[in-house]
Design an enzyme around this catalytic site. Sequence first.
Site, PDB file in Angstrom:
ATOM      1  N   GLU A  28     -16.405  14.839  58.856  1.00  0.00           N
ATOM      2  CA  GLU A  28     -15.011  14.586  59.231  1.00  0.00           C
ATOM      3  C   GLU A  28     -14.624  13.120  59.067  1.00  0.00           C
ATOM      4  O   GLU A  28     -15.442  12.220  59.262  1.00  0.00           O
ATOM      5  CB  GLU A  28     -14.789  15.009  60.688  1.00  0.00           C
ATOM      6  CG  GLU A  28     -15.021  16.491  60.916  1.00  0.00           C
ATOM      7  CD  GLU A  28     -15.085  16.868  62.387  1.00  0.00           C
ATOM      8  OE1 GLU A  28     -14.820  18.045  62.693  1.00  0.00           O
ATOM      9  OE2 GLU A  28     -15.399  15.999  63.218  1.00  0.00           O
ATOM     10  N   GLU A 226     -10.412  26.371  60.024  1.00  0.00           N
ATOM     11  CA  GLU A 226     -11.669  26.962  60.460  1.00  0.00           C
ATOM     12  C   GLU A 226     -11.650  27.055  61.978  1.00  0.00           C
ATOM     13  O   GLU A 226     -10.847  26.403  62.645  1.00  0.00           O
ATOM     14  CB  GLU A 226     -12.872  26.147  59.984  1.00  0.00           C
ATOM     15  CG  GLU A 226     -12.932  24.734  60.512  1.00  0.00           C
ATOM     16  CD  GLU A 226     -14.129  23.961  59.965  1.00  0.00           C
ATOM     17  OE1 GLU A 226     -14.834  23.324  60.772  1.00  0.00           O
ATOM     18  OE2 GLU A 226     -14.358  23.999  58.741  1.00  0.00           O
TER      19      GLU A 226
END
EC number: 3.2.1.2
Length: 325
Positions: A28, A226
């Site tokens: 991330e 997700e």
Amino acid sequence: MRNFRDEFSDYLGDVIVEIQVGLGPAGELRYPAYPEMNNTWQFPGIGEFQCYDKYMLANLQACARQVGQVDWGKGGPHDAGHYKQFPYDTGFFHKDGSWNTPYGEFFLEWYSGNLLQHGERILSAAESIFRGTGAKLSGKVAGIHWHYGSSSHPAELTAGYYNTRMRDGYLPIACMFGRHGVTLNFTCFEMRDEEQCPFSARCSPEGLLRQVTLAARNANVPLAGENALMRFDEGAHNQVVKNSRLTCLQDNLADIYEPMCSFTFLRMSEQLFQSDNWHHFVQFVQQMAEGRSFHPWEETNYAIESQVHATQLLIHEAEAAMMFK
């Protein structure tokens, strides 16, 4: 990245249709502000700023000199607390804290700006390397939903997202993704505000997802999703189906946008193949594929049972494989 491209060049754009570019911890785009190893951080702690190595400090000092405030370059905020604290325990993050002062604004602009520059460099390189291969690029942004309801959004700030009640920290990120044609991959799609504990953490995954969806929309960037937690219940599946419509609220009116471009389900496990869980999962996949969440009961039930029956062999093979993993 070049080695990957060269090694798998025959598969790019055909077998490998998307490449998710790693941008930081867990892939991330963020600072490692909430490390769980060795019990350093625990949910829903605010985390800590990551700006104390010699390179970051030198950069901070140089930027402080440029604005004529040498004292601002001596280090990060002295009153920002520790990993496991709440915002009201600190001088920097509480409602009337120094995050909302000229010093706080300078520091947060610098801190978040360095993260954006990092993302810019990585995505620029990835775009150049994979150009012409036919593979799409995507990158992940963290779903930091705890303390989202506070004024300062401290957990987001320590991770590098300059997002507060008065400032949109996700639009600059979405624009940066857009400049390089990269899909923004986000999480929290299965989460509901009412399920979050403790209440004092003022979590709002739904509010955060709405904000990121709007930022992606305004930046004309595809949004992929997700689930954050491994869940197999109908409630979580239905929330994903609902959120896959990418609905935003503007001026108390609901604007329904196009479906998200893709969804990654986390994750395959022994639990997934248990009878009830698999039944729910088949229904979920069917609803996602058809782009709607309602059918007449008889039609839906028949279609689901047919798919469950058709996949029984796959279930047995998966169970057998997991027994000997």
